[in-house]
Design a protein around this motif. Structure first.
Motif, short mmCIF file in Angstrom:
data_model
loop_
_atom_site.label_atom_id
_atom_site.label_comp_id
_atom_site.label_asym_id
_atom_site.label_seq_id
_atom_site.Cartn_x
_atom_site.Cartn_y
_atom_site.Cartn_z
N VAL A 99 0.84 -1.20 0.00
CA VAL A 99 0.00 0.00 0.00
C VAL A 99 0.88 1.25 0.00
N ILE A 100 1.91 1.26 0.87
CA ILE A 100 2.80 2.43 0.90
C ILE A 100 3.49 2.58 -0.46
N GLY A 101 4.03 1.46 -0.98
CA GLY A 101 4.77 1.52 -2.24
C GLY A 101 3.90 1.98 -3.39
N THR A 102 2.66 1.47 -3.45
CA THR A 102 1.77 1.85 -4.55
C THR A 102 1.42 3.33 -4.44
N ALA A 103 1.14 3.79 -3.22
CA ALA A 103 0.77 5.20 -3.06
C ALA A 103 1.93 6.09 -3.47
N THR A 161 8.35 -1.90 -4.60
CA THR A 161 7.00 -1.71 -5.14
C THR A 161 6.83 -0.30 -5.68
N ALA A 162 7.36 0.68 -4.93
CA ALA A 162 7.25 2.07 -5.38
C ALA A 162 7.92 2.22 -6.74
N VAL A 200 -2.13 -0.22 -12.86
CA VAL A 200 -0.97 -0.77 -12.16
C VAL A 200 -1.36 -1.80 -11.11
N LEU A 201 -2.67 -1.95 -10.83
CA LEU A 201 -3.06 -2.85 -9.75
C LEU A 201 -2.58 -4.29 -9.94
N LEU A 206 0.78 -8.44 -7.63
CA LEU A 206 1.84 -9.43 -7.80
C LEU A 206 3.01 -9.11 -6.87
N ALA A 207 3.37 -7.83 -6.81
CA ALA A 207 4.46 -7.43 -5.91
C ALA A 207 4.13 -7.81 -4.48
N ALA A 208 2.84 -7.67 -4.10
CA ALA A 208 2.43 -8.01 -2.74
C ALA A 208 2.61 -9.50 -2.48
#
Lengths: 290, 220
Positions: A99-103, A161-162, A200-201, A206-208
């Motif tokens: 969640v942090i990385g995606t944001a 992830t970011a 990007v979801l 997948l990264a998660a």
């Protein structure tokens, strides 16, 4: 491998990639682990903490398939409970990190310009410090418990992830459909929420998944170093740690079985994640590594 | 009047794709811009639609200078343009159905869309269950019809068609050009059509401009 790369678009290759023995066995192991973790504690009325000093450090037998530890607790039961704690920490930490990385990645990619450069320099700075060192620093600020470990692993693992999400957003941002949305009067926020984030979801999810094994290893490492979970919330790392003494005395089973419980499920999750990654984008399989 | 004045633009400041290009489109006029591939005519079209910030030069829309580019352009200026791109596959979000695609500009402004989507779908000839399908379930021609409908959704005063029909067969080309001309007859909108098909552009547009050595040789 090379010819698989060439014909990945065809149905046959796609089917092959999800039906190899590796994927099947990974799926079976993950299913088994989930069932064990969910069903064993409520169904069996056994106390994992039950001490039996008359049966301490017994090698594997029919009564205790994994043997017993130095105060006579059944190691199979301890491993299942440890896996429960490790999985919980791993999954929650992976979700936090993603969640942090995606944001951060989506914000950085969507804003672009100097904001993007500034954010990515911060990411580089964090990446240059070893994960474990930073993790230890975070854990050391709190009392031992599940949440400090989750926070520690989450705060140190959002960086990759970011990067992935930012790269994906940058590539989506230059698509003509974003131009068309801007021309149609869409605000920056609307473009990000409606067009960029849904794009990007799959990569973020997948990264998660690939983050779960990594998070479990980190939790085990922190617990092994004595910085992770308190003794009453034994995780796999704690089990390996407390088995060190008996290993030196020649008793191998208290180390081997918790160790296998760390390695086998994490490899299975990684195997499933890898197959998913191949389906998602086979050309980029080298970018996301554990 | 749409005026592009001494525009210098590109993707690398040291080597701009266009330098000092001037082009004007009179109110209600149709101007065709002809040029070989890679000469920068698409970049010019993106500058005209306020989608690409030029390094130098000005864009004046009906006497009002452009006050920004992309998101920084005021909403009213951005939506004065309807843009259709060359590749419908890339200009449609793969997750939206054709109906959502056409309704998107109205949704972005929180406006009622059902009636307008129906009307536009009829105008561009998208009937039956096509509106409920996603981009990968329709042909390039059908998708380009939806993209044209989306460009017309907000009733723009200017249409920018960047190689709109380059990927399409003759009958779809004729149909789409017909839709654009019908819209222009109704609203008096101006058109900048970019392409490399001389026969098409000379028949379609009142005036065609040839891309010369240093940009469009505009003699208007």
């Amino acid at each position: 491998m090379a010819d698989q790369n060439l014909d990945w678009r065809t149905r046959g290759a796609r089917r092959r990639s999800t039906r190899t023995w590796r994927v099947r066995s990974s799926a079976a192991i993950v299913a088994l682990v989930v069932l064990a973790v969910l069903l064993v504690p409520p169904l069996t009325n056994l106390d994992q903490q039950a001490v039996d000093l008359t049966a301490k450090l017994q090698p594997p037998s029919w009564a205790h398939p994994f043997g017993t530890d130095d105060v006579g607790r059944d190691l199979l039961l301890r491993c299942v409970y440890g896996l429960r704690v490790s999985l919980l920490v791993g999954v929650v930490a992976a979700v936090v990190a993603t969640v942090i990385g995606t944001a951060v990645g989506a914000l950085s990619g969507a804003l672009g310009g100097w904001a993007d450069r500034a954010v990515m320099r911060v990411v580089d700075t964090f990446s240059s410090v070893p994960h474990l060192l930073l993790g230890i620093f975070v854990v050391a600020m709190f009392r031992p418990g599940v949440w400090p470990v989750v926070v520690s692993v989450g705060l140190t693992h959002w960086l990759s992830t970011a990067r992935i999400v930012r790269a994906e957003v940058l590539s989506l941002r230059s698509r003509p459909y974003v131009d068309a949305a801007i021309s149609g009067g869409a605000s920056r926020r609307r473009v990000t929420v409606r067009h960029l984030l849904p794009g990007v979801l799959p990569q973020a999810a997948l990264a998660a998944v690939l983050m779960v094994p990594h998070a479990i290893w980190h939790e085990s490492a922190l617990s092994f170093l004595g910085l992770g979970l308190p003794a009453h919330q034994a995780s796999l790392g704690t089990l390996v740690q407390s088995a060190r003494g008996s290993l030196l005395a020649g008793d191998w089973w208290p180390t081997l079985f918790p160790g296998l419980f760390i390695i086998v499920p994490t490899l299975a999750v990684a195997g499933l994640g890898g197959a998913w990654r191949e389906r998602l984008d086979p050309r980029r399989r080298s970018e996301l590594t554990l | 009047m749409l005026e592009l004045l001494s525009v210098t633009a590109g993707y690398d400041r040291r080597a701009p794709v266009l330098s000092d290009v001037t082009l004007t489109v009179e109110p209600g006029a149709a101007v065709g811009l002809l040029g070989p591939s890679g000469c920068g005519k698409s970049t010019l079209a993106r500058v005209a639609a306020l989608l690409h910030e030029p390094y130098a030069g000005r864009v004046v829309i009906d006497g009002e200078p452009a006050r920004g580019w992309r998101h920084r352009a005021p909403r009213a200026q951005r939506t004065a343009f309807g843009v259709v791109f060359q590749q419908p596959r890339l200009s449609a979000d793969p997750r939206l159905s054709l109906a959502d695609l056409i309704a998107e500009p109205l949704r972005a402004g929180r406006l009622e869309h059902t009636a307008r989507v129906r009307e536009l779908a009829d105008a561009v000839g998208l009937g039956g269950d096509l509106l409920g399908r996603r981009p990968h379930e329709v042909s390039d021609g059908q998708l380009q019809r939806a993209c044209l409908a989306r460009a017309l959704t907000l009733r723009p005063r200017w249409l920018i068609c960047d190689e709109m029909t380059a990927m399409l067969d003759a009958s779809t080309t004729a149909a789409l050009v017909g839709v654009v001309e019908e819209y222009r007859r109704e609203t008096g909108a101006g058109l900048l059509a970019v392409g490399h098909d001389r026969v098409l552009l000379e028949r379609w547009c009142g005036r065609t401009v040839e891309w010369g050595e240093r940009g469009p040789a505009d003699d208007a």
